[in-house]
Write an enzyme that holds these catalytic residues in place. Sequence first.
Site, mmCIF file in Angstrom:
data_model
loop_
_atom_site.group_PDB
_atom_site.id
_atom_site.type_symbol
_atom_site.label_atom_id
_atom_site.label_comp_id
_atom_site.label_asym_id
_atom_site.label_seq_id
_atom_site.Cartn_x
_atom_site.Cartn_y
_atom_site.Cartn_z
ATOM 1 N N SER A 73 5.561 -65.231 9.384
ATOM 2 C CA SER A 73 5.391 -64.300 10.658
ATOM 3 C C SER A 73 6.534 -63.617 11.194
ATOM 4 O O SER A 73 6.489 -62.720 12.061
ATOM 5 C CB SER A 73 4.623 -65.316 11.717
ATOM 6 O OG SER A 73 5.415 -66.158 12.372
ATOM 7 N N TYR A 104 1.696 -65.908 14.716
ATOM 8 C CA TYR A 104 0.529 -66.030 13.890
ATOM 9 C C TYR A 104 -0.242 -67.338 14.593
ATOM 10 O O TYR A 104 -1.374 -67.141 14.546
ATOM 11 C CB TYR A 104 0.754 -66.459 12.447
ATOM 12 C CG TYR A 104 1.118 -65.361 11.252
ATOM 13 C CD1 TYR A 104 1.156 -64.016 11.843
ATOM 14 C CD2 TYR A 104 1.375 -65.836 10.009
ATOM 15 C CE1 TYR A 104 1.509 -63.003 10.806
ATOM 16 C CE2 TYR A 104 1.663 -64.718 9.074
ATOM 17 C CZ TYR A 104 1.702 -63.404 9.571
ATOM 18 O OH TYR A 104 2.230 -62.468 8.688
ATOM 19 N N GLY A 105 0.679 -68.245 15.086
ATOM 20 C CA GLY A 105 0.122 -69.330 15.615
ATOM 21 C C GLY A 105 -0.980 -69.427 16.659
ATOM 22 O O GLY A 105 -1.770 -70.303 16.858
ATOM 23 N N CYS A 136 5.449 -70.616 5.894
ATOM 24 C CA CYS A 136 4.827 -70.544 7.290
ATOM 25 C C CYS A 136 3.701 -71.476 7.365
ATOM 26 O O CYS A 136 2.892 -71.613 6.496
ATOM 27 C CB CYS A 136 4.274 -69.119 7.602
ATOM 28 S SG CYS A 136 3.523 -69.144 9.071
ATOM 29 N N CYS A 256 6.516 -76.333 12.083
ATOM 30 C CA CYS A 256 6.479 -74.912 12.081
ATOM 31 C C CYS A 256 7.956 -74.484 11.552
ATOM 32 O O CYS A 256 9.134 -75.135 12.079
ATOM 33 C CB CYS A 256 6.382 -74.408 13.429
ATOM 34 S SG CYS A 256 6.756 -72.596 14.014
ATOM 35 N N THR A 257 8.093 -73.595 10.698
ATOM 36 C CA THR A 257 9.482 -73.248 10.106
ATOM 37 C C THR A 257 10.207 -72.560 11.357
ATOM 38 O O THR A 257 11.764 -72.682 11.018
ATOM 39 C CB THR A 257 9.272 -72.163 9.074
ATOM 40 O OG1 THR A 257 8.627 -71.239 9.410
ATOM 41 C CG2 THR A 257 8.437 -73.015 7.872
ATOM 42 N N HIS A 258 9.813 -71.914 12.445
ATOM 43 C CA HIS A 258 10.742 -71.735 13.380
ATOM 44 C C HIS A 258 11.596 -72.849 14.099
ATOM 45 O O HIS A 258 12.660 -72.566 14.482
ATOM 46 C CB HIS A 258 9.902 -70.903 14.437
ATOM 47 C CG HIS A 258 9.668 -69.560 14.180
ATOM 48 N ND1 HIS A 258 8.570 -68.949 13.073
ATOM 49 C CD2 HIS A 258 10.078 -68.411 14.703
ATOM 50 C CE1 HIS A 258 8.331 -67.955 13.085
ATOM 51 N NE2 HIS A 258 9.282 -67.265 14.109
#
Length: 342
Positions: A73, A104-105, A136, A256-258
């Site tokens: 995202s 997106y979350g 993601c 979460c990849t962030h």
Amino acid sequence: PYNCCKNCCKNCFTPCAPRRAGSHHCPAPRHPPHFPIPPICQPRQGAYFTPSQLDVLSMQTASGMAPIGIFDSGIGGLSVLQALREALPHEPCIYVADSGHAPYGERDDAFVQQRCAAITDYLLKHHAIKLLVVACNTATAAAIGHLRALWPQLPLVGVEPAIKPAALQTRTGHVGVIATRGTVGSSRFQNLLHTHGQQVHWHVQACDGLAQAIEASTWQADGNLSEIEALCARYISVLGPFGPNPGHMDTLVLGCTHYVFARPVLQRLVGPHVHLLDTGKAVAQQTQRLLQQGQLLAPPPPGTTTAAMQLFTTGQLPALQAAAQRWLGLPANCCSVAQALV
Ligand code: DGL
């Protein structure tokens, strides 16, 4: 399907005539190599290679030159790209940050599925990718089944919170999980907990706003650190006590990849004895396995150590450039706007 030149076989990828003539070597095919390969043509009289040799040759050359597609995202998937680059330095990669449509979350599944399908279509049509990494957790939970149904031939790797590794390594039996609202609310996530974590006490927290704060952090002058710190502190305190003592959480899953980019902040908050788990390495290993199985690995390019990277965004170009520079050391000219997806 092989339309790079007039001399190539029109029914398969085999450049029979030019190879026999020894006068021409075709470049990579324009079509992604994972599409069903039609049966090889009958050998012409006096052909230089046997059909099966030519099949292997053309498949390998062709496939190796096609890039891997990766998307998220936003910039979170760059943490996965980092791991991929370390494990597979010869693989050319095309990354799409859908920052114009993030986060997106906090959206519904239909929206995420529609974005994921549009990005996959773009990566296939514009970049002829050979494999797709959905970098993601939220998109994997909401849309990977949808993508598999739309493109059954495309090798796909998704990202899921590291529930199984956490269950295997916790000593206190208490594990914290932070992820987006979309991920923790998904049936995929509930199945993961059910399958791998029946003996574990899971402390799960949806972190609204955190991915977006990290997204903004890369290009704001002060790094937006105060907002990230405040959100992390709030969510970590809600989860409960961390540490190696009985009844405390000794493991924190970054779902979460962030959040990988907020690791130092999170580690400081939970203490040095807590393990922080993400899935970047596991995703890179799974990608390598699929490429090997499909004979899709890129051959090492002569004289260079890493293959080309191209990064695209549907949001602000300077933001992607700053993130690419900061997290991967890539120059600004690797980044562009994906006009077709904006
Ligand atoms: N990076 C994404 C993930 O791994 C989510 C960020 C968002 O909410 O867009 O779930």
